[in-house]
Design a protein around this motif. Structure first.
Motif, PDB file in Angstrom:
ATOM      1  N   LEU A  11       0.843  -1.185   0.000  1.00 15.77           N
ATOM      2  CA  LEU A  11       0.000   0.000   0.000  1.00 15.77           C
ATOM      3  C   LEU A  11       0.884   1.243   0.000  1.00 15.77           C
ATOM      4  O   LEU A  11       1.820   1.344   0.805  1.00 15.77           O
ATOM      5  CB  LEU A  11      -0.909  -0.019   1.229  1.00 15.77           C
ATOM      6  CG  LEU A  11      -2.097   0.936   1.266  1.00 15.77           C
ATOM      7  CD1 LEU A  11      -3.197   0.357   2.156  1.00 15.77           C
ATOM      8  CD2 LEU A  11      -1.696   2.302   1.794  1.00 15.77           C
ATOM      9  N   VAL A  12       0.592   2.173  -0.903  1.00 10.71           N
ATOM     10  CA  VAL A  12       1.359   3.418  -1.007  1.00 10.71           C
ATOM     11  C   VAL A  12       0.399   4.597  -0.914  1.00 10.71           C
ATOM     12  O   VAL A  12      -0.494   4.736  -1.755  1.00 10.71           O
ATOM     13  CB  VAL A  12       2.141   3.499  -2.337  1.00 10.71           C
ATOM     14  CG1 VAL A  12       2.946   4.796  -2.399  1.00 10.71           C
ATOM     15  CG2 VAL A  12       3.057   2.289  -2.515  1.00 10.71           C
ATOM     16  N   ILE A  35      -1.408  -1.127  -4.079  1.00  7.40           N
ATOM     17  CA  ILE A  35      -2.645  -0.412  -3.794  1.00  7.40           C
ATOM     18  C   ILE A  35      -2.260   1.044  -3.605  1.00  7.40           C
ATOM     19  O   ILE A  35      -1.578   1.396  -2.631  1.00  7.40           O
ATOM     20  CB  ILE A  35      -3.353  -0.947  -2.541  1.00  7.40           C
ATOM     21  CG1 ILE A  35      -3.621  -2.448  -2.669  1.00  7.40           C
ATOM     22  CG2 ILE A  35      -4.657  -0.195  -2.300  1.00  7.40           C
ATOM     23  CD1 ILE A  35      -2.648  -3.303  -1.879  1.00  7.40           C
ATOM     24  N   ALA A  36      -2.637   1.893  -4.542  1.00  8.62           N
ATOM     25  CA  ALA A  36      -2.259   3.305  -4.523  1.00  8.62           C
ATOM     26  C   ALA A  36      -3.389   4.122  -3.925  1.00  8.62           C
ATOM     27  O   ALA A  36      -4.544   4.006  -4.344  1.00  8.62           O
ATOM     28  CB  ALA A  36      -1.942   3.783  -5.936  1.00  8.62           C
ATOM     29  N   VAL A  37      -3.039   4.970  -2.956  1.00  4.31           N
ATOM     30  CA  VAL A  37      -4.046   5.751  -2.233  1.00  4.31           C
ATOM     31  C   VAL A  37      -3.743   7.231  -2.386  1.00  4.31           C
ATOM     32  O   VAL A  37      -2.605   7.675  -2.203  1.00  4.31           O
ATOM     33  CB  VAL A  37      -4.046   5.384  -0.736  1.00  4.31           C
ATOM     34  CG1 VAL A  37      -5.123   6.165   0.008  1.00  4.31           C
ATOM     35  CG2 VAL A  37      -4.242   3.887  -0.553  1.00  4.31           C
ATOM     36  N   SER A  38      -4.772   8.009  -2.714  1.00  8.40           N
ATOM     37  CA  SER A  38      -4.605   9.452  -2.818  1.00  8.40           C
ATOM     38  C   SER A  38      -5.974  10.110  -2.893  1.00  8.40           C
ATOM     39  O   SER A  38      -7.001   9.436  -3.005  1.00  8.40           O
ATOM     40  CB  SER A  38      -3.772   9.825  -4.062  1.00  8.40           C
ATOM     41  OG  SER A  38      -3.460  11.205  -4.075  1.00  8.40           O
ATOM     42  N   LEU A  39      -5.961  11.440  -2.830  1.00  2.00           N
ATOM     43  CA  LEU A  39      -7.180  12.196  -3.066  1.00  2.00           C
ATOM     44  C   LEU A  39      -7.620  12.014  -4.516  1.00  2.00           C
ATOM     45  O   LEU A  39      -6.782  11.829  -5.401  1.00  2.00           O
ATOM     46  CB  LEU A  39      -6.946  13.679  -2.805  1.00  2.00           C
ATOM     47  CG  LEU A  39      -6.811  14.131  -1.357  1.00  2.00           C
ATOM     48  CD1 LEU A  39      -6.279  15.565  -1.313  1.00  2.00           C
ATOM     49  CD2 LEU A  39      -8.150  14.048  -0.647  1.00  2.00           C
ATOM     50  N   PRO A  76      -5.553  -8.315   2.715  1.00  2.00           N
ATOM     51  CA  PRO A  76      -4.265  -8.219   3.396  1.00  2.00           C
ATOM     52  C   PRO A  76      -3.257  -7.350   2.658  1.00  2.00           C
ATOM     53  O   PRO A  76      -3.270  -7.268   1.435  1.00  2.00           O
ATOM     54  CB  PRO A  76      -3.791  -9.674   3.442  1.00  2.00           C
ATOM     55  CG  PRO A  76      -4.405 -10.300   2.227  1.00  2.00           C
ATOM     56  CD  PRO A  76      -5.753  -9.644   2.092  1.00  2.00           C
ATOM     57  N   VAL A  77      -2.397  -6.701   3.450  1.00  2.00           N
ATOM     58  CA  VAL A  77      -1.303  -5.886   2.926  1.00  2.00           C
ATOM     59  C   VAL A  77      -0.015  -6.335   3.603  1.00  2.00           C
ATOM     60  O   VAL A  77       0.008  -6.573   4.817  1.00  2.00           O
ATOM     61  CB  VAL A  77      -1.559  -4.389   3.201  1.00  2.00           C
ATOM     62  CG1 VAL A  77      -0.322  -3.566   2.878  1.00  2.00           C
ATOM     63  CG2 VAL A  77      -2.755  -3.898   2.393  1.00  2.00           C
ATOM     64  N   ASP A  78       1.062  -6.450   2.822  1.00  2.00           N
ATOM     65  CA  ASP A  78       2.348  -6.925   3.354  1.00  2.00           C
ATOM     66  C   ASP A  78       3.290  -5.791   3.734  1.00  2.00           C
ATOM     67  O   ASP A  78       4.031  -5.897   4.711  1.00  2.00           O
ATOM     68  CB  ASP A  78       3.036  -7.820   2.322  1.00  2.00           C
ATOM     69  CG  ASP A  78       2.196  -9.038   1.969  1.00  2.00           C
ATOM     70  OD1 ASP A  78       2.004  -9.883   2.856  1.00  2.00           O
ATOM     71  OD2 ASP A  78       1.705  -9.117   0.826  1.00  2.00           O
ATOM     72  N   HIS A  79       3.288  -4.716   2.948  1.00  2.00           N
ATOM     73  CA  HIS A  79       4.184  -3.590   3.194  1.00  2.00           C
ATOM     74  C   HIS A  79       3.422  -2.285   3.000  1.00  2.00           C
ATOM     75  O   HIS A  79       2.390  -2.237   2.327  1.00  2.00           O
ATOM     76  CB  HIS A  79       5.381  -3.619   2.240  1.00  2.00           C
ATOM     77  CG  HIS A  79       6.185  -4.883   2.288  1.00  2.00           C
ATOM     78  ND1 HIS A  79       6.567  -5.482   3.459  1.00  2.00           N
ATOM     79  CD2 HIS A  79       6.696  -5.653   1.286  1.00  2.00           C
ATOM     80  CE1 HIS A  79       7.272  -6.569   3.186  1.00  2.00           C
ATOM     81  NE2 HIS A  79       7.353  -6.693   1.875  1.00  2.00           N
ATOM     82  N   LEU A  80       3.995  -1.209   3.553  1.00  2.00           N
ATOM     83  CA  LEU A  80       3.340   0.102   3.499  1.00  2.00           C
ATOM     84  C   LEU A  80       4.378   1.200   3.297  1.00  2.00           C
ATOM     85  O   LEU A  80       5.436   1.187   3.933  1.00  2.00           O
ATOM     86  CB  LEU A  80       2.578   0.358   4.806  1.00  2.00           C
ATOM     87  CG  LEU A  80       2.108   1.785   5.098  1.00  2.00           C
ATOM     88  CD1 LEU A  80       1.082   2.249   4.072  1.00  2.00           C
ATOM     89  CD2 LEU A  80       1.543   1.869   6.520  1.00  2.00           C
ATOM     90  N   VAL A  81       4.044   2.148   2.422  1.00  6.14           N
ATOM     91  CA  VAL A  81       4.828   3.372   2.284  1.00  6.14           C
ATOM     92  C   VAL A  81       3.915   4.545   2.597  1.00  6.14           C
ATOM     93  O   VAL A  81       2.951   4.799   1.869  1.00  6.14           O
ATOM     94  CB  VAL A  81       5.422   3.537   0.869  1.00  6.14           C
ATOM     95  CG1 VAL A  81       6.228   4.837   0.785  1.00  6.14           C
ATOM     96  CG2 VAL A  81       6.283   2.342   0.493  1.00  6.14           C
ATOM     97  N   ASN A  82       4.215   5.252   3.687  1.00 10.84           N
ATOM     98  CA  ASN A  82       3.449   6.440   4.062  1.00 10.84           C
ATOM     99  C   ASN A  82       4.088   7.655   3.401  1.00 10.84           C
ATOM    100  O   ASN A  82       4.989   8.289   3.952  1.00 10.84           O
ATOM    101  CB  ASN A  82       3.441   6.613   5.587  1.00 10.84           C
ATOM    102  CG  ASN A  82       2.455   5.703   6.280  1.00 10.84           C
ATOM    103  OD1 ASN A  82       1.283   5.630   5.898  1.00 10.84           O
ATOM    104  ND2 ASN A  82       2.912   5.001   7.304  1.00 10.84           N
ATOM    105  N   SER A  83       3.615   7.970   2.198  1.00  7.83           N
ATOM    106  CA  SER A  83       4.202   9.069   1.426  1.00  7.83           C
ATOM    107  C   SER A  83       3.322  10.311   1.379  1.00  7.83           C
ATOM    108  O   SER A  83       3.786  11.372   0.965  1.00  7.83           O
ATOM    109  CB  SER A  83       4.495   8.603  -0.013  1.00  7.83           C
ATOM    110  OG  SER A  83       5.150   9.597  -0.746  1.00  7.83           O
ATOM    111  N   ALA A  84       2.079  10.196   1.792  1.00  5.27           N
ATOM    112  CA  ALA A  84       1.178  11.353   1.742  1.00  5.27           C
ATOM    113  C   ALA A  84       1.693  12.461   2.643  1.00  5.27           C
ATOM    114  O   ALA A  84       2.127  12.219   3.776  1.00  5.27           O
ATOM    115  CB  ALA A  84      -0.227  10.940   2.171  1.00  5.27           C
TER     116      ALA A  84
END
Length: 244
Positions: A11-12, A35-39, A76-84
């Motif tokens: 998840l990014v 999984i890309a997350v943004s506004l 499920p998610v294995d890794h995460l990048v908190n870039s927001a």
């Protein structure tokens, strides 16, 4: 060094533009299910056109409950990048309550919320994982007109350390990267004044700003098993700025 994320779900956040977008594309190239997350905005819409394999989630990360509803469905998610993240530039005497609330809500509070969602899922499944928080050299150095930004990124650094302490026993590693000025589209615009850029570059021993891919390289490494004994670090990607 070969790195593969085949079979991993990553998840990014902040994936609509800049570092987050570049990370999402790189991880997908390396085999991850991203999984890309943004506004919701036009730039984010083009990400799926650029790489149709990437799963898109549109949500306002400053809305705690809406974020939980949106992201719990993608586990499920294995890794995460908190870039927001966001930046508001005001001198200390001009900082408003709104500046503080808006900056901390996205730079700090959203990282807590998203990380809780991912970490709880990993722990429930008994799986290892890796989380990378995007901080800044401004977490460790003071800059004019950066009061709230410096403080919010300082909070991200300390959050990273506490998360690494508490999640480490579950085999979930948490690290941060602390870039200097990065030549994203916004970075190029913000530092287009040659005099302003020259002043900052003079404080960087390598004498230049960071390219986006150089930051992505560091994130990719910290996410991967190649960094399996690295936990709780705040890694400068700053050409030596913080060493001076």
């Amino acid at each position: 060094m070969n790195i593969s994320f085949e079979g991993k779900r990553i998840l990014v956040t902040g994936a609509g533009s800049g570092i987050g977008r570049a990370v999402a594309l790189r991880l997908s190239k390396f085999g991850a299910n991203v999984i890309a997350v943004s506004l919701p905005d036009k730039s984010f819409d083009t990400l799926s056109e650029e790489d149709p394999k990437i799963e898109i989630v549109k949500v306002d990360l400053t809305d705690w409950n809406a974020t939980k509803d949106a992201l719990q469905s993608v586990t499920p998610v294995d890794h995460l990048v908190n870039s927001a993240g966001m930046f508001r530039g005001h001198a200390f005497l001009d900082v408003t309550a709104e500046d503080v609330d808006e900056s901390f809500n996205i730079n700090f509070k959203a990282a807590i919320n998203v990380s809780q969602i991912v970490a709880k899922d990993l722990i429930a499944r008994g799986k290892p994982g890796s989380i990378v928080n995007i901080s800044s050299q401004a977490s460790q150095a003071a800059f004019h007109d950066h009061t709230v930004y410096c403080c919010s990124k300082g909070a991200v650094d300390q959050l990273t350390r506490v998360m690494s302490l508490e999640l480490g026993p579950h085999n979930i590693r948490v690290n941060a990267i602390n870039p200097t000025v990065v030549m994203t589209e916004l970075g190029r615009q913000a530092w287009s004044d040659p005099k302003k850029a020259a002043n900052m570059k003079s404080k960087i021993p390598l004498g230049r700003f960071a390219e986006v891919e150089e930051v992505v390289d560091a994130i990719t490494y910290l996410l991967s098993d190649r960094s399996s004994m690295i936990n709780g670090v705040t890694l400068p990607v700053d050409g030596g700025f913080l060493a001076t």
